[in-house]
Design a protein around this motif. Structure first.
Motif, PDB file in Angstrom:
ATOM      1  N   LYS A  72       1.744   4.350   8.473  1.00 41.91           N
ATOM      2  CA  LYS A  72       3.163   4.658   8.457  1.00 41.91           C
ATOM      3  C   LYS A  72       3.335   6.129   8.794  1.00 41.91           C
ATOM      4  O   LYS A  72       2.427   6.943   8.618  1.00 41.91           O
ATOM      5  CB  LYS A  72       3.795   4.310   7.116  1.00 41.91           C
ATOM      6  CG  LYS A  72       3.332   5.128   5.936  1.00 41.91           C
ATOM      7  CD  LYS A  72       4.075   4.686   4.679  1.00 41.91           C
ATOM      8  CE  LYS A  72       3.729   5.557   3.490  1.00 41.91           C
ATOM      9  NZ  LYS A  72       4.450   5.152   2.278  1.00 41.91           N
ATOM     10  N   LYS A  89       0.058   8.447   7.848  1.00 40.50           N
ATOM     11  CA  LYS A  89      -0.821   7.998   6.770  1.00 40.50           C
ATOM     12  C   LYS A  89      -1.335   6.613   7.139  1.00 40.50           C
ATOM     13  O   LYS A  89      -0.554   5.680   7.293  1.00 40.50           O
ATOM     14  CB  LYS A  89      -0.085   7.957   5.437  1.00 40.50           C
ATOM     15  CG  LYS A  89      -1.012   7.661   4.265  1.00 40.50           C
ATOM     16  CD  LYS A  89      -0.357   7.975   2.938  1.00 40.50           C
ATOM     17  CE  LYS A  89      -1.368   7.844   1.802  1.00 40.50           C
ATOM     18  NZ  LYS A  89      -0.757   8.212   0.487  1.00 40.50           N
ATOM     19  N   VAL A 114      -3.156   2.944   7.016  1.00 38.21           N
ATOM     20  CA  VAL A 114      -3.453   1.837   6.108  1.00 38.21           C
ATOM     21  C   VAL A 114      -4.961   1.626   6.164  1.00 38.21           C
ATOM     22  O   VAL A 114      -5.521   1.488   7.254  1.00 38.21           O
ATOM     23  CB  VAL A 114      -2.719   0.554   6.534  1.00 38.21           C
ATOM     24  CG1 VAL A 114      -3.152  -0.625   5.662  1.00 38.21           C
ATOM     25  CG2 VAL A 114      -1.210   0.748   6.444  1.00 38.21           C
ATOM     26  N   TYR A 138       0.853  -1.188   0.000  1.00 37.18           N
ATOM     27  CA  TYR A 138       0.000   0.000   0.000  1.00 37.18           C
ATOM     28  C   TYR A 138       0.886   1.234   0.000  1.00 37.18           C
ATOM     29  O   TYR A 138       1.841   1.317   0.771  1.00 37.18           O
ATOM     30  CB  TYR A 138      -0.918   0.036   1.223  1.00 37.18           C
ATOM     31  CG  TYR A 138      -1.761   1.286   1.275  1.00 37.18           C
ATOM     32  CD1 TYR A 138      -2.798   1.486   0.363  1.00 37.18           C
ATOM     33  CD2 TYR A 138      -1.493   2.306   2.188  1.00 37.18           C
ATOM     34  CE1 TYR A 138      -3.555   2.650   0.379  1.00 37.18           C
ATOM     35  CE2 TYR A 138      -2.250   3.465   2.210  1.00 37.18           C
ATOM     36  CZ  TYR A 138      -3.277   3.634   1.303  1.00 37.18           C
ATOM     37  OH  TYR A 138      -4.015   4.782   1.304  1.00 37.18           O
ATOM     38  N   ASP A 139       0.583   2.158  -0.887  1.00 41.69           N
ATOM     39  CA  ASP A 139       1.308   3.420  -0.975  1.00 41.69           C
ATOM     40  C   ASP A 139       2.812   3.192  -1.144  1.00 41.69           C
ATOM     41  O   ASP A 139       3.643   3.884  -0.549  1.00 41.69           O
ATOM     42  CB  ASP A 139       1.042   4.275   0.270  1.00 41.69           C
ATOM     43  CG  ASP A 139       1.462   5.727   0.076  1.00 41.69           C
ATOM     44  OD1 ASP A 139       1.241   6.272  -1.021  1.00 41.69           O
ATOM     45  OD2 ASP A 139       2.021   6.314   1.032  1.00 41.69           O
ATOM     46  N   GLY A 140       3.159   2.169  -1.947  1.00 40.41           N
ATOM     47  CA  GLY A 140       4.553   1.917  -2.280  1.00 40.41           C
ATOM     48  C   GLY A 140       5.358   1.171  -1.250  1.00 40.41           C
ATOM     49  O   GLY A 140       6.584   1.052  -1.390  1.00 40.41           O
TER      50      GLY A 140
END
Length: 248
Positions: A40, A99, A101, A28-30
């Motif tokens: 994260k 941010k 998940v 997720y998100d790289g």
């Protein structure tokens, strides 16, 4: 020798055609997401974070600007938010960029998730309440909003005159696996312990039970707690403090 070569060749072909399966990483998100991760975090400048040791002392760690770290448990109370970054606890400030998940991705790591409400701000009576999807009675869906992904917990049938759903922000929920155990099994406490109304470490103890007290199991384990009952009613007790006992 020729026969051995044929066997090895066949094994090689089988391995190529049927490679060993490995669990796909969840991304997720790289970045890879792991079980129990809530999001994260990065920092706008180098800052020092702290962890509290069992003896009451503190250890510190300097985290670098723009390096990202996985976060796990979240605490919300007194209009403050705290993120657990490994052993280190970080308060949300203007220097912290968190941010989350999405709750749908977090849920995918569990076979039978139980959701526990962990926000102590607002309606405090909801803190520690828990729920799970039950076929034929309740169902769960997810929706994206400007404030992050929400979990929608809906139960019963509605005639249109009311909304049968409750809505939760993903960051207000802790997820734990629901494990089934044999019901009506008798257990004995191996040391004094406090019974709780919900399977959450942080909630207050309702009743203290002495070592040797016996209980009957309801057959459900969540977050390291087993739901049991005695003459006083039902409670949740730590699984590791209970041992099965025979009839006495």
């Amino acid at each position: 020798m020729k026969k051995l070569f044929i066997v090895l060749l066949a094994a090689f072909v089988f391995a190529v055609v049927n490679p060993t399966k490995s669990e796909a990483k969840v991304m997720y998100d790289g970045a890879e997401v792991v079980k129990g991760q809530t999001g994260k975090m990065t920092f706008k400048k180098d800052i020092k974070v702290y962890k509290k040791n069992p003896n009451g002392t503190f250890d510190s760690l300097v985290v670098k600007r723009n390096n990202f770290f996985k976060t796990y448990d979240i605490e919300k109370y007194d209009d403050k938010t705290f993120y657990q970054m490994g052993q280190y606890r970080v308060q949300a400030t203007d220097l912290v960029v968190f941010k989350e998940v999405p709750i749908k991705i977090r849920s995918s790591f569990y076979n039978n998730p139980t959701y526990i409400y962990i926000n102590r701000d607002g309606i405090t009576n909801s803190y520690g309440s828990y729920f799970r999807e039950q076929e034929g009675y309740s169902y769960i869906s997810f929706s994206d909003t400007n404030n992050g992904q929400k979990l929608n917990f809906c139960s019963g049938d509605s005639d249109g005159s009311y909304d049968p759903c409750l809505y939760y922000l993903g960051t207000d929920l802790k997820i734990a696996e629901t494990k089934s155990r044999d019901s009506n099994v008798r257990y004995e406490l191996t040391k004094d312990a406090g019974g709780k109304s919900t399977p959450l470490n942080e909630v207050k103890t309702e009743t203290m039970y002495a070592k040797g007290t016996t209980f009957s199991s309801y057959g459900t384990e969540v977050n390291g707690y087993l739901e049991v009952s005695d003459s006083k009613g039902y409670t949740w007790l730590p699984v590791d403090l209970l041992k099965p006992v025979g009839d006495k």
